[in-house]
Structure formats: C-alpha cells, structure tokens
Scaffold this active site. Structure first.
Site, PDB file in Angstrom:
ATOM      1  CB  SER A 263      67.205 -35.239  47.749  1.00  0.00           C
ATOM      2  OG  SER A 263      66.759 -36.147  46.761  1.00  0.00           O
ATOM      3  CE  LYS A 264      66.821 -27.712  43.194  1.00  0.00           C
ATOM      4  NZ  LYS A 264      67.732 -26.659  42.961  1.00  0.00           N
TER       5      LYS A 264
END
Ligand code: GLU
Length: 496
Positions: A263-264
C-alpha cells in the site's frame, strides 16, 4: 479470435502513475510487442470527473515515454478507434446503456440519495451487514421494474434524475477463464445491481470499460488483480450485449517485503517510492526500473536476469506470469540500477551529472576530470546522483569528518599520517601516482610495524572526510599533490 492482438493500458487520471500501474502498462506493452503486429493502446478512463486530477494525464504520458514505450494509438497519437479519452465519448455510452434497458438487462432507477440511505439503514437494522441494491431489494425501490410504464415515461420526459442499473440475475454462476488464474467463477448472489450510467449522464467504469474494449477491438485485457472482482459484471455485460469478451489476464498483486499488499503507507514506511514520477525525480535508470518490473510477477523460466526492453518484448509470455503476489525488493531494483549505470559510457554520465546538479563547481569542472571521477566511482554507486553526494570530495575539501569513520582515527593516527605526508611531500608531479602513493603507504606501515588499516583509514578520512569510497590511491592521484597535502594538514590541525 481476431487477427491482430490489441491490448490497452487504461489508467484513470486520478493521481500520479503508481508503480503498480506502470507494471500493468509494461506487461501490456510486452505482450503487444511479443506478437507480430500487436498494438499497444492508451485509453484515458476519465469518466469520474470529480476524481480526475489536472496534470495526471501528462504524468502518465511522460512516465510511459520515459520507459521507452511506443504507443500505437492514444489521445496524442490518434488512431482509427478514437477518441481515446472516455470523457470525449460520453454520448456513446448512453446509447449502449439504453440498449440494455430495451433488451431487459438493465433498468432506470429514480431513487434519491435519501431513499437509498433509508434502504441501507433498514436492511442493516434487520441484520444484513452489507445491504445491496439487488434482485430482492430492487422490488421495493423506485425503478422502471416496479413503477408503471406511463409513470416511467413521464419521469423521463420531465427530465427527472435517473441512473441506469444492471439487472444482475438472482442466482447464477458467472464463469470465465483467466489466462493467469485459470478457471474463475463468481456467484451473482454477491453482486449488486451495478450503476452503469450515472445521473450526470456519465458512465461508470464498468460500462465504459466494456463498451470501449469492444469498440476498440481489444483482444486481451491485462490488468491488476484488484479488478478481478469487477470481471463478473463485465462478463455479464458482454453476454447481454451479445459480444465476445476479450481474453482476461489478471496480474498478481505487488507485495510489501514485510508482507501484505504494497500500500501507499507501507511503501512509504519502507522507503519505496510509489509513483513513477518519484523514480524519475530520484534519477533511477529507466532500463533498470523496466527490467525490475518485468520480473515482478514474471520470469522467462531460466536464470537470466538482465534484459533490455527489446529482449523482454521477445521473451514475454502470459503463461509465465505468476499467480502469487510478487514481493517488491528494493535492493534488487538498486542492483539493476547499478548494472545499467555501469553500462553507460562515462561521457554520457558526465553530461547527465552536469544536468542534475546545480553545483557550479561540478558543472564547470573539466570533462576529463569528471570522466575520471565517474570512472573511479562507477563501481561504488547505485544511482547517478550518488556520484554527486559520495563524490563531493573530488571537488571540495572535507568540511567535517564522518562520525562513524572517526572511530577509526586513533591515538597513533596523527603520527602515522605525518610520516606519510613527509614522504609524499617530496614527490614531483611524475611521482604523484597511484602506484607510488600506495607503495609509500606500504613502506610507512612496514617501518612502523603496524597493519595496513592503521594508516589507510586515517588517510581516507583526512583526504575524503568519509570512511568509505572509491579506490583511494587513484583518487589521491586525481586530487593532486597540493590538495592532498592541504587536506592532510587540515585534518592534523582539526583532529586530536
Ligand atoms: N481505469 C481502470 C484503472 O484505473 C482500468 C482497469 C482496467 O484495466 O480495466 O486501472
């Protein structure tokens, strides 16, 4: 199947191009080029105007260009199947939405936001954790299936707001073959009556995507695994339009080295840049990123690792794309980067270094000097900007000394260094050469009866300020006698 392979990269311009998006683009590109006369199409999916961000489309184009992809058809290139921006194809989707209503596979729904919320709350209260607008609930809502046809007519003529929803069958199994995942099936029971056309007349992703893939004669849909759960809706649409669906291929997720999807947030925690733009700004080599991404979910089936984009185009097959998540190994990327950096001619590196630095001294240095710096540093750096950060001592006397390195500056260091300095102070220009500088060091340590490192480390610290770096003696030769002596004297003055 139609003659030529046509694949598309279909990003939504809702942000900067994510590294996962770039891998999708790459696999599409490789697949197109692995086929004779295959076409790589760029389609901008900008139907969600609220989420569209200015500059995102440019960023996508720039990123693809940086990687060296040639786009056969797209918003800039044009082509026989344009326009290639969905916002410019708006009218077309309405027509197809209405066709589905006519054939009984979709319907108009007039429910207001409040009515939808009320329905959800009512269902939640009665113990339904994920309320849907589906074959059951649609019966008690305001739509063209429940309202008398003259009322529907009236509403439409009056210009009341409406959406078009897909009439998902109650109990059916949707099956399809995925090139990568094999046989996939979904129960329609879990699906909602997907909105196909919104009240502003814009299609949702699902309708626009299917209509365009069909009209643009896309033969293979190659996209991230996160779209797998949308595919049954798409398959239903193909079925209801009476169109052949393209071949589906869903790429494995990109995983974080510490587990879970990259994920970011996770990427940030691990210092992995998420946007392609950051790789460009941080001066990665495009060939390295391409080679690395190609192997993030695919391999040619032997132990080769280094391949140019052209070679990858020849080697790529969908059969060798893996099902399981692909772990993003940043060290491996740097390894690729080192490889491609070392392959580049020194002069081209020098030209690039001049461009990326704003340091006047480095910019104005002689080509010959810079080429020697590059030659000495090449084996030690992972990225081109490190020539500037780690190579600073080639241009500047150390202003301070690396703290960790200073642990190697011992009580006897000044004495040893002074002895070395006195020896080399008498050298003329012809003698101030790497070999001689090295043998002199050997002589001093032999005389003093100490080990190599005892003098080598302090000498490195005094002349470069650091505890690591390129081969020291050729570096000293390049720096020249005057500079080396000055730096040694400075160190002797400043260090205890
Ligand atoms: N617009 C979608 C995206 O942003 C396209 C997904 C697909 O390839 O179907 O990735």
């Amino acid at each position: 199947m139609k003659g030529t392979v046509r694949v598309r990269f279909a990003p939504s311009p809702t942000g900067f191009l994510h590294i996962g998006g770039l891998r999708t683009a790459l696999y599409n590109y490789l697949y197109a080029r692995s086929q004779s006369n295959g076409k790589f199409i760029l389609r901008i999916e900008d139907t969600d105007q609220k989420r569209t961000i200015e500059g995102a489309e440019d960023d996508i184009m720039k990123s693809l260009r940086w990687c060296g992809f040639r786009i056969d058809e797209g918003p800039e290139q044009g082509g026989d199947f344009g326009p290639y921006r969905q916002s410019e194809r708006k009218d077309l989707y309405m027509e197809y939405g209405e066709k589905l209503v006519e054939s009984g596979h979709a319907y108009y729904a007039f429910d207001t936001e409040e009515e939808l919320t009320e329905m959800r709350e009512r269902l939640e209260k009665s113990g339904n954790p994920s309320p849907k607008y589906d074959s059951i609930t649609r019966q008690s809502m305001k739509n063209s299936l429940t309202l008398p046809s003259d009322e529907v007519e009236k509403k439409l003529n009056r210009g009341d707001e409406f959406v078009i929803r897909l009439k998902v069958p109650r109990r059916e199994t949707v099956r399809f073959e995925d090139e990568i995942r094999g046989h996939v099936s979904f129960e329609t029971k879990g699906l909602d009556d997907q909105v196909l056309l919104k009240s502003d007349g814009m299609p949702t992703y699902h309708l626009a995507n299917v209509v365009d893939d069909h009209l643009m004669e896309i033969t293979h849909v190659i996209r991230g695994e996160e779209w797998l759960s949308s595919t049954p809706k798409h398959i239903l649409l193909y079925q209801y339009f009476d169109w052949d669906p393209p071949v589906m291929a869903h790429l494995p997720l990109i995983m974080s080295p510490t587990g879970g999807k990259l994920s970011k947030r996770k990427a940030e925690e691990e210092g992995i840049p998420v946007n392609t733009k950051s790789y460009i700004q941080q001066h990665y080599e495009p060939e390295a990123l391409v080679n690395f991404l190609a192997y993030l979910g695919w391999s040619p089936g032997d132990d080769s690792e280094i391949h140019s984009l052209d070679e990858l185009c020849r080697l790529f097959t969908l059969e060798r794309v893996s099902k399981g998540g692909a772990v993003f190994n940043h060290k491996k990327l740097l390894w690729y980067n080192e490889h491609y950096l070392r392959e580049k001619p020194n002069l081209s590196l020098v030209n690039r270094i001049r461009k990326i630095t704003d340091d006047k001294i480095i910019q104005d240095a002689e080509d010959e000097y810079l080429q020697k710096v590059v030659d000495l540093m090449k084996e030690r750096v992972s990225k081109i900007d490190e020539f500037i950060s780690y190579g600073r001592f080639f241009f500047y006397d150390p202003e301070e000394y690396d703290e960790k390195a200073l642990k190697k500056w011992k009580e006897d260091s000044p004495d040893l260094i002074r002895a070395y300095r006195d020896d080399i102070a008498g050298f003329d220009k012809g003698q101030f050469k790497a070999d001689k500088l090295k043998s002199t060091l050997q002589k001093v340590i032999d005389d003093k009866g100490v080990g190599f490192g005892k003098l080598m480390m302090p000498l490195r610290i005094a002349t470069t300020g650091m505890g690591f770096g390129p081969d020291l003696f050729p570096a000293l030769e390049l720096l020249g006698k005057e500079t080396v002596l000055r730096r040694i004297d400075n160190a002797l003055n400043r260090l205890p």
